[in-house]
Write a protein that holds these residues in place. Structure first.
Motif, PDB file in Angstrom:
ATOM      1  N   UNK A 427     -43.388 -55.222  31.970  1.00  0.00           N
ATOM      2  CA  UNK A 427     -43.179 -54.480  33.218  1.00  0.00           C
ATOM      3  C   UNK A 427     -43.413 -55.366  34.435  1.00  0.00           C
ATOM      4  N   UNK A 428     -44.612 -55.973  34.534  1.00  0.00           N
ATOM      5  CA  UNK A 428     -44.911 -56.785  35.710  1.00  0.00           C
ATOM      6  C   UNK A 428     -46.199 -57.567  35.481  1.00  0.00           C
ATOM      7  N   UNK A 443     -51.076 -58.845  32.607  1.00  0.00           N
ATOM      8  CA  UNK A 443     -49.694 -58.408  32.409  1.00  0.00           C
ATOM      9  C   UNK A 443     -49.683 -56.921  32.070  1.00  0.00           C
ATOM     10  N   UNK A 444     -48.764 -56.219  32.679  1.00  0.00           N
ATOM     11  CA  UNK A 444     -48.600 -54.793  32.420  1.00  0.00           C
ATOM     12  C   UNK A 444     -47.397 -54.594  31.507  1.00  0.00           C
ATOM     13  N   UNK A 491     -52.130 -42.147  29.177  1.00  0.00           N
ATOM     14  CA  UNK A 491     -51.373 -41.104  29.870  1.00  0.00           C
ATOM     15  C   UNK A 491     -50.077 -41.650  30.463  1.00  0.00           C
ATOM     16  N   UNK A 492     -50.170 -42.843  31.046  1.00  0.00           N
ATOM     17  CA  UNK A 492     -48.977 -43.418  31.645  1.00  0.00           C
ATOM     18  C   UNK A 492     -48.150 -44.234  30.681  1.00  0.00           C
ATOM     19  N   UNK A 493     -48.549 -44.325  29.415  1.00  0.00           N
ATOM     20  CA  UNK A 493     -47.805 -45.079  28.399  1.00  0.00           C
ATOM     21  C   UNK A 493     -47.655 -46.541  28.807  1.00  0.00           C
ATOM     22  N   UNK A 494     -48.734 -47.191  29.205  1.00  0.00           N
ATOM     23  CA  UNK A 494     -48.697 -48.613  29.502  1.00  0.00           C
ATOM     24  C   UNK A 494     -50.017 -49.254  29.090  1.00  0.00           C
ATOM     25  N   UNK A 513     -41.978 -66.507  38.475  1.00  0.00           N
ATOM     26  CA  UNK A 513     -41.665 -67.181  39.733  1.00  0.00           C
ATOM     27  C   UNK A 513     -41.713 -66.197  40.900  1.00  0.00           C
ATOM     28  N   UNK A 514     -41.187 -65.008  40.695  1.00  0.00           N
ATOM     29  CA  UNK A 514     -41.230 -63.983  41.740  1.00  0.00           C
ATOM     30  C   UNK A 514     -42.660 -63.614  42.087  1.00  0.00           C
TER      31      UNK A 514
END
Length: 606
Positions: A427-428, A443-444, A491-494, A513-514
């Motif tokens: 995800x990010x 990392x998510x 709950x948020x599935x992450x 890089x971003x």
């Protein structure tokens, strides 16, 4: 005391020292260490710590571990092991039949059961396991010497005798420098000892195959002895000494002319007489009349009285001292050679051949088979649930860092692989974390399917999601807590995991890089807001300064006391200008005011 000798040459390396490197591990040493440290404190500590350490090495440090097992010990090792057991038990080994010569004995059944359990666990984790012909540290050293691995992890100093070039004695996972590393090149440069020298030292002081060594010779004597010979001749010299021959010892000789006296050298002359007053050559009577050539005085009235502890440096005295030192070294050398010659079958050819052997494992023509596979998750969950009574969700959660590392490595090679453990997608990058001085990316991962989350255990959501850079405290963690606990939100599935930045960059180059660019931009904005916008900002009023910044002591007294002192000073000057009886009262008022001593003196006395 061998490790104490090597301690000054230890290097304490950081987290990335072994990243993407292969390391041979003496599994027996791990099991013995774990059983000793955690006996009666945990269920099956050998399995618990083998699991957590392997996961840590693979995911946290980026190591490719190769585990090595002990094979059948040599007859000498079996005898030495039983002798050691009887000594610790208080049994007299001189009267007891310790072990039959030429017989190899395996370890006890309980230890073998621990080894088999660990081997089964490691195979389920996908780790390569090799079995040595004899000693595990011997095969570790051979793998290191031949370049199959970059280092070996063992606390047995015999690894240097078998030819290891880089030995990691201990691991401290919760430290900024977790690896205590010893390089053979540093030992050679610092001690002047090479591999054969170390083997010779072990023959003299004792080793795992001969506990006694040579009676009367300790580590200092052994080091002094072997330094007198080169690596190529050390074994030949030991054979000569063992047969009763006394070779010329040059270890303490500093000058070539002092080693062997010349054949035409005359018999040593008697020491020249010295003055009892100044201590120099000559008679006391002659030196009272005029000073000697060694005592130079302006008045020329005679020599100077020698000081306490005086030593004459004339050629005669210097030669006498050299002769005494030479005689002392010769006597020491003859005594050491005599101690060695009393030992039977010294040096032991079998021990030398064992240390110098280059075949400690059964390999193919292409070399050892070193392959790392994917963990068999389902079988591993069943294995640990049976032996450790852990819940399946707990096991899957503790395996997650290792699975993430495998996923990122595979994604760097094959970009088509998209889901972590078949359920989560990248995800990010949330933030940069610092743990023990080492950077991680948090990392998510977001769940990509709607099935029930099988590898998650509900935990509290982190309350620092808005921060981009955090530093984790370096709190000590015990051996029982060597696990990596990922943050998992149900709950948020992450899920949140800590990953190596380079590994994330190789797997997700565009996203990494971003993230870096955004972080640099935010850092730049933060620096701009914290720096003054113009030169006039240095003259800002006190009210415009931030209230949360503590002023220096000079600024504090300048802003608070100076105006009040000036106002009081003006009032006192006005009152002093008007005559009257009240002047003494005013002076007393000035003296009692809360002014500094210098201000009161200036106001009262002008």
């Amino acid at each position: 005391k061998f490790w104490e000798l090597l301690k000054p040459y230890a290097r304490f390396e950081g987290f990335d020292f072994l990243r993407d490197k292969k390391v041979a591990i003496d599994l027996s040493f791990w099991i013995v260490q774990q059983e000793t440290a955690l006996k009666n404190q945990a269920l099956n500590p050998h399995l618990r710590l083998t699991f957590f350490r392997t996961v840590n090495l693979f995911s946290k440090f980026g190591v490719f571990p190769v585990f090595v097992l002990d094979g059948t010990p040599s007859p000498l090792k079996s005898q030495a092991r039983m002798v050691r057991f009887f000594r610790f038990s208080g049994i007299d080994t001189s009267t007891s039949n310790v072990a039959e010569e030429g017989v190899s004995k395996e370890r006890n059944s309980a230890f073998k059961r621990c080894v088999n359990d660990c081997v089964e666990l490691l195979e389920l984790l996908g780790m390569p396991v090799l079995k040595a012909n004899g000693e595990a540290e011997a095969l570790c050293a051979q793998l290191n010497r031949d370049g199959h691995v970059d280092a070996c992890i063992t606390a047995d100093s015999d690894a240097f005798l078998f030819g290891a070039t880089c030995v990691i004695k201990s691991l401290r996972p919760n430290s900024k420098e977790p690896f205590e590393c010893y390089n053979m090149s540093d030992i050679e440069a610092g001690l002047g000892l090479k591999r054969k020298h170390l083997i010779a030292v072990s023959l003299l002081v004792g080793n795992d195959h001969d506990l006694n060594g040579v009676q009367g010779i300790g580590l200092d004597k052994a080091l002094r002895l072997v330094r007198g010979f080169s690596e190529d001749e050390i074994f030949d010299k030991l054979y000569e000494i063992g047969k009763g021959h006394v070779p010329l010892f040059q270890g303490e000789i500093r000058c070539a002319g002092d080693a062997i006296p010349c054949s035409d050298e005359s018999s040593p002359k008697a020491k020249q007489s010295h003055c009892s007053f100044c201590g120099h050559p000559g008679s006391k009577k002659a030196h009272f009349k005029s000073c000697c050539e060694y005592c130079i005085t302006d008045s020329n009235d005679g020599c100077l009285k020698k000081s306490q502890g005086f030593k004459c440096n004339c050629s005669s005295c210097d030669k006498v001292r050299k002769d005494k030192d030479k005689k002392k070294h010769e006597n020491w050398w003859i005594n050491v050679c005599h101690l060695i010659s009393k030992e039977t079958k010294f040096p032991n050819d079998e021990i030398i051949e064992m240390y110098m052997c280059n075949n400690h494992g059964e390999f193919t023509e292409e070399g050892p088979l070193l392959e790392w596979g994917d963990p068999k998750t389902d079988l591993l969950v069943d294995f640990l649930a049976y032996h450790q009574s852990w819940k399946p969700s707990y096991i899957r959660q503790r395996m997650l860092p290792m699975l993430c590392t495998l996923y990122l490595r595979e994604l760097a090679r094959n970009p088509n692989k998209t889901l972590l453990v078949g359920q989560y997608e990248f995800h990010s990058i949330q933030r940069v974390k610092i743990r023990y001085g080492h950077q991680y990316y948090e990392v998510k991962w977001k769940k990509a399917i709607s099935n029930e989350l099988s590898c998650a255990v509900p935990v509290e959501q982190s309350n620092m999601l808005e921060e981009e850079f955090i530093e984790v405290g370096d709190e000590p963690i015990g051996m029982l807590d060597e696990s990596i606990e990922p943050q998992i939100h149900v709950d948020g599935c992450w899920i949140l995991t800590d990953e190596n930045p380079e590994l994330v960059h190789s797997a997700f180059p565009e996203e990494a890089l971003k993230f870096r660019q955004e972080k640099e931009l935010k850092d730049m904005k933060r620096r701009k807001t914290s720096t003054p916008r113009s030169e006039g900002s240095f003259e800002m009023s006190e009210s415009s300064k931030p209230q949360g910044v503590q002023l220096s002591i000079t600024e504090f007294y300048r802003t608070t006391k100076t105006p009040s002192q000036a106002k009081l000073g003006e009032d006192l000057v006005k009152q002093s200008s008007s005559p009257g009886v009240g002047s003494s009262k005013q002076k007393r008022k000035v003296s009692g005011s809360k002014l500094s001593k210098a201000v009161r003196r200036r106001l009262l006395f002008g």
